[in-house]
Design an enzyme around this catalytic site. Structure first.
Site, PDB file in Angstrom:
ATOM      1  N   ASP A 134       0.829  -1.209   0.000  1.00 48.12           N
ATOM      2  CA  ASP A 134       0.000   0.000   0.000  1.00 48.12           C
ATOM      3  C   ASP A 134       0.865   1.262   0.000  1.00 48.12           C
ATOM      4  OD1 ASP A 134      -3.085  -0.984   1.044  1.00 48.12           O
ATOM      5  OD2 ASP A 134      -1.408  -2.353   1.321  1.00 48.12           O
ATOM      6  N   ASP A 188      -1.570  -2.671  -3.971  1.00 47.84           N
ATOM      7  CA  ASP A 188      -1.862  -1.242  -3.954  1.00 47.84           C
ATOM      8  C   ASP A 188      -0.598  -0.452  -4.247  1.00 47.84           C
ATOM      9  OD1 ASP A 188      -4.497  -1.795  -3.553  1.00 47.84           O
ATOM     10  OD2 ASP A 188      -4.650  -0.856  -1.586  1.00 47.84           O
ATOM     11  N   ASN A 236      -6.734  -3.890  -4.472  1.00 49.94           N
ATOM     12  CA  ASN A 236      -7.989  -3.299  -4.972  1.00 49.94           C
ATOM     13  C   ASN A 236      -7.759  -2.029  -5.773  1.00 49.94           C
ATOM     14  OD1 ASN A 236      -7.372  -2.452  -2.118  1.00 49.94           O
ATOM     15  ND2 ASN A 236      -8.955  -0.937  -2.565  1.00 49.94           N
ATOM     16  N   HIS A 280     -11.841  -2.466   6.720  1.00 46.56           N
ATOM     17  CA  HIS A 280     -11.830  -3.673   5.884  1.00 46.56           C
ATOM     18  C   HIS A 280     -12.033  -4.927   6.743  1.00 46.56           C
ATOM     19  CE1 HIS A 280     -10.574  -0.955   2.814  1.00 46.56           C
ATOM     20  NE2 HIS A 280      -9.397  -0.736   3.350  1.00 46.56           N
ATOM     21  N   HIS A 325      -3.759  -3.884   2.503  1.00 48.37           N
ATOM     22  CA  HIS A 325      -5.147  -3.395   2.525  1.00 48.37           C
ATOM     23  C   HIS A 325      -5.465  -2.526   3.739  1.00 48.37           C
ATOM     24  CE1 HIS A 325      -8.972  -3.168   0.701  1.00 48.37           C
ATOM     25  NE2 HIS A 325      -9.617  -4.052   1.431  1.00 48.37           N
ATOM     26  N   VAL A 326      -5.215  -3.029   4.935  1.00 51.89           N
ATOM     27  CA  VAL A 326      -5.421  -2.232   6.151  1.00 51.89           C
ATOM     28  C   VAL A 326      -4.174  -1.376   6.355  1.00 51.89           C
ATOM     29  CG1 VAL A 326      -5.812  -2.285   8.639  1.00 51.89           C
ATOM     30  CG2 VAL A 326      -6.885  -4.000   7.161  1.00 51.89           C
ATOM     31  N   HIS A 327      -4.356  -0.077   6.460  1.00 53.50           N
ATOM     32  CA  HIS A 327      -3.228   0.846   6.475  1.00 53.50           C
ATOM     33  C   HIS A 327      -2.634   0.964   7.877  1.00 53.50           C
ATOM     34  CE1 HIS A 327      -5.163   2.774   2.676  1.00 53.50           C
ATOM     35  NE2 HIS A 327      -4.615   1.588   2.440  1.00 53.50           N
TER      36      HIS A 327
END
Length: 473
Positions: free
Chosen positions: A172, A201, A238, A333, A360-362
């Site tokens: 990410d 990401d 995503n 999420h 996904h999870v920041h």
């Protein structure tokens, strides 16, 4: 009539002791691992401006830009070299040679372009260099005929159980000032990563109006300083979907697949979103959180066969990359990976996967070795349990993206969560041999050598001792 003072004092003391025991036991039963006491200033990430030096164009006419490499086969003896030219197509040839050798070789590639809404890409080149020697430094030159640029890389050691190898972990990333801090921190780490396992990401171009694909170009120039010299292993997130029917863009993953090829056919995959590679002592499986994964789907059938191909005597460390985490104790999420977990977790436990990395999870989080394979909807066994055959799940979606940090955590911290912190950073997985690997997570605010979270992982096949946090406490 009241109790005498002495009897009251005795009663109160006994009650206090009993209450203390109840509270203590409740804490033992309900508490999880560590929620870091470090508090990063919670502020919105800021994009680096277009004129930032990390986005600068290389000098010279039609100079190759956005240069990046990834593994080009299953064994680690090939490299895919990718770059973009803008003024004209130019040469698609890579000139390469090994260190201390005067013999130069050529590899010809392919050129592609794509359009996205009102954007037209430059000429995107991909060339695969094959039949390389293991553990060898190679130089490569691109831009033949106009402005040439020269880079280098080192091939991995021959696949084997006891060859040491060091991976970096980033996810990410985006292109904010925090992103630059993460990449600088990784490059400056005294434990040098040799390959980055990237958990999805990339550019976050879809966060800009009309999925501004110029942001794919700036991101490619930003990361070139690392990925032109060591392979990054790509996982689709995503933000790579780029599905935008409102502007007429209905082909998912178009920019990502044009720009970032992977060697998926080498592992008999039918799509570039799930594949596997061997590198040194590790067998790495990349899964697609945003492609069909239910029973009978291509990804399902591929993974079912893929686990049967893993030889833990040859590659003892079995690592899985995906984007959406299965175990997550943040209120972001939350449970998005649950349906995939239900499908595949029994296979992970049966095949003794060592580590699973997701993004996904920041934020950052590391689990204990747990599984939830007993749960079947009706039996009520819905709590994860300690499982020595299960992997450790690590969420490392903390690269520095524009969307900012995930700071809202579920409370109380669940038992399966060993350590969590809402900060940006990266990790290093330093595999020593078939039994031991040293792991450390580094937050951007610390000195380059500081590990904010660290532990030794023991291989699930060759040294399956308890390496959990609770087991050591």
């Amino acid at each position: 009539m009241g109790l005498p003072m002495t009897r009251f004092s005795s009663f109160f003391s006994s009650f206090a002791v009993l209450l203390g025991l109840v509270i203590t036991n409740a804490a033992i039963l309900c508490s999880g691992g560590i929620t870091s006491s470090f508090v990063r200033l919670d502020e919105k990430a800021k994009d680096m401006p277009f004129e930032a030096d990390v986005f600068r164009l290389p000098p010279g006419y039609n100079a190759p830009q956005q240069v990046h490499i990834t593994q080009g086969d299953h064994e680690g003896k090939a490299v895919i070299v990718s770059w973009v030219t803008v003024a004209e197509r130019g040469s698609n040839t890579v000139l390469y040679w090994s260190e201390n050798s005067s013999q130069k070789y050529k590899a010809k590639g392919k050129v592609t372009k794509y359009k996205f809404y009102n954007y037209t890409s430059g000429y995107i080149h991909h060339s695969t260099i094959k039949h390389l020697k293991y553990n060898t430094k190679y130089y490569y030159k691109i831009g033949i005929g106009h402005t040439t640029r020269t880079f280098w890389f080192v091939t991995p050691p021959e696949v084997g159980p006891d060859v040491p190898y060091t991976f970096g972990l980033i996810g990410d990333l985006g292109q904010s000032f925090d992103s630059n801090s993460t990449l600088t921190h990784y490059e400056s780490n005294p434990t040098k990563g040799q390959t980055v396992l990237f958990v999805g990401d990339l550019s976050y171009a879809d966060n800009y109006p009309n999925h501004d694909n110029v942001r794919w170009d700036t991101w490619g120039r930003f990361i070139e300083r690392s990925v032109a010299y060591q392979p990054w292993i790509w996982t689709a997130g995503n933000h790579e979907i780029d599905f935008a029917p409102e502007i007429g863009e209905t082909k998912p993953f178009k920019p990502f697949t044009h720009r970032y090829p992977v060697p998926y056919k080498a592992s008999n995959s039918t799509a570039p979103f799930w594949y596997s590679i061997k590198r040194g002592p590790a067998y790495i499986i990349v899964l697609a959180s945003y492609s069909a994964y239910g029973k009978y789907t291509p990804q399902y059938k591929w993974l079912e066969e893929e686990f049967q191909k893993v030889n833990r005597s040859e590659t003892p460390w079995l690592i899985v990359l995906m984007h959406s985490p299965w175990y997550n104790s943040y209120n972001y999420h939350y449970m998005e990976g649950e349906s995939m977990r239900v499908m595949y977790e029994p296979w992970f436990v049966k095949n003794k996967v060592d580590l699973v990395f997701a993004g996904h999870v920041h934020a950052y989080e590391r689990s204990e070795r747990i599984s939830n394979v007993a749960y079947n909807v009706v039996n009520g066994l819905c709590s994860p349990v300690s499982d020595s055959s299960a992997p450790v799940y690590i969420t490392i979606g903390d690269g520095g993206n524009l969307e900012g940090l995930a700071t809202n955590m579920t409370e109380p911290q669940p038992k399966y969560s060993a350590f969590r912190e809402a900060s940006f950073g990266h990790a290093i997985l330093d595999i020593k041999n078939r039994t031991h690997a040293r792991y450390g997570w580094h937050r951007n605010q610390d000195g380059y050598a500081v590990e904010a979270d660290s532990m030794w992982f023991y291989n699930r096949v060759w040294h399956p001792l308890d390496d959990s946090t609770s087991g050591k406490s």
